[in-house]
Design a protein around this motif. Structure first.
Motif, PDB file in Angstrom:
ATOM      1  N   ALA A  47       0.820  -1.218   0.000  1.00 45.16           N
ATOM      2  CA  ALA A  47       0.000   0.000   0.000  1.00 45.16           C
ATOM      3  C   ALA A  47       0.849   1.261   0.000  1.00 45.16           C
ATOM      4  CB  ALA A  47      -0.928   0.004   1.203  1.00 45.16           C
ATOM      5  N   ALA A  48       2.021   1.191   0.635  1.00 49.53           N
ATOM      6  CA  ALA A  48       2.905   2.357   0.737  1.00 49.53           C
ATOM      7  C   ALA A  48       3.939   2.411  -0.384  1.00 49.53           C
ATOM      8  CB  ALA A  48       3.618   2.343   2.087  1.00 49.53           C
ATOM      9  N   TYR A  49       3.834   1.493  -1.342  1.00 46.14           N
ATOM     10  CA  TYR A  49       4.783   1.430  -2.457  1.00 46.14           C
ATOM     11  C   TYR A  49       6.228   1.335  -1.967  1.00 46.14           C
ATOM     12  CZ  TYR A  49       0.756   3.059  -5.130  1.00 46.14           C
ATOM     13  OH  TYR A  49      -0.484   3.188  -5.688  1.00 46.14           O
ATOM     14  N   ALA A  50       6.462   0.558  -0.926  1.00 42.26           N
ATOM     15  CA  ALA A  50       7.817   0.385  -0.397  1.00 42.26           C
ATOM     16  C   ALA A  50       8.621  -0.485  -1.357  1.00 42.26           C
ATOM     17  CB  ALA A  50       7.765  -0.257   0.981  1.00 42.26           C
ATOM     18  N   GLY A  51       9.859  -0.109  -1.557  1.00 38.13           N
ATOM     19  CA  GLY A  51      10.745  -0.881  -2.411  1.00 38.13           C
ATOM     20  C   GLY A  51      11.319  -2.080  -1.670  1.00 38.13           C
ATOM     21  N   ILE A  52      11.990  -2.949  -2.404  1.00 35.89           N
ATOM     22  CA  ILE A  52      12.589  -4.142  -1.800  1.00 35.89           C
ATOM     23  C   ILE A  52      13.562  -3.751  -0.703  1.00 35.89           C
ATOM     24  CG2 ILE A  52      14.097  -6.116  -2.263  1.00 35.89           C
ATOM     25  CD1 ILE A  52      12.805  -6.217  -5.070  1.00 35.89           C
ATOM     26  N   SER A  53      14.337  -2.714  -0.923  1.00 38.59           N
ATOM     27  CA  SER A  53      15.320  -2.285   0.081  1.00 38.59           C
ATOM     28  C   SER A  53      14.660  -1.697   1.327  1.00 38.59           C
ATOM     29  CB  SER A  53      16.276  -1.257  -0.528  1.00 38.59           C
ATOM     30  OG  SER A  53      15.552  -0.100  -0.925  1.00 38.59           O
TER      31      SER A  53
END
Length: 64
Positions: free
Chosen positions: A50-56
């Motif tokens: 939902a927060a568009y967090a990246g893999i890192s």
């Protein structure tokens, strides 16, 4: 420029970087999270999507 969250969601994993105290939580079952298993790992994954967090950034989402 950082990605913007278009869902009206506080980007908690970014706020933690600036010393804010934040968390992600779940209830047993609600209209927003109808999983019904109270799994915090599942909520971290749901939040990351939902927060568009990246893999890192996923480890920071798990820490919430």
């Amino acid at each position: 420029m950082p990605r913007q969250c278009a869902r009206g969601l506080a980007v908690a994993h970014k706020l933690v970087e600036t010393a804010w105290l934040c968390s992600v939580a779940t209830t047993m079952c609600s209209s927003v999270t109808p999983f019904g298993d109270a799994s915090l790992a599942r909520m971290a994954n749901f939040y990351a999507n939902a927060a568009y967090a990246g893999i890192s950034e996923f480890d920071a989402c798990l820490d919430l």
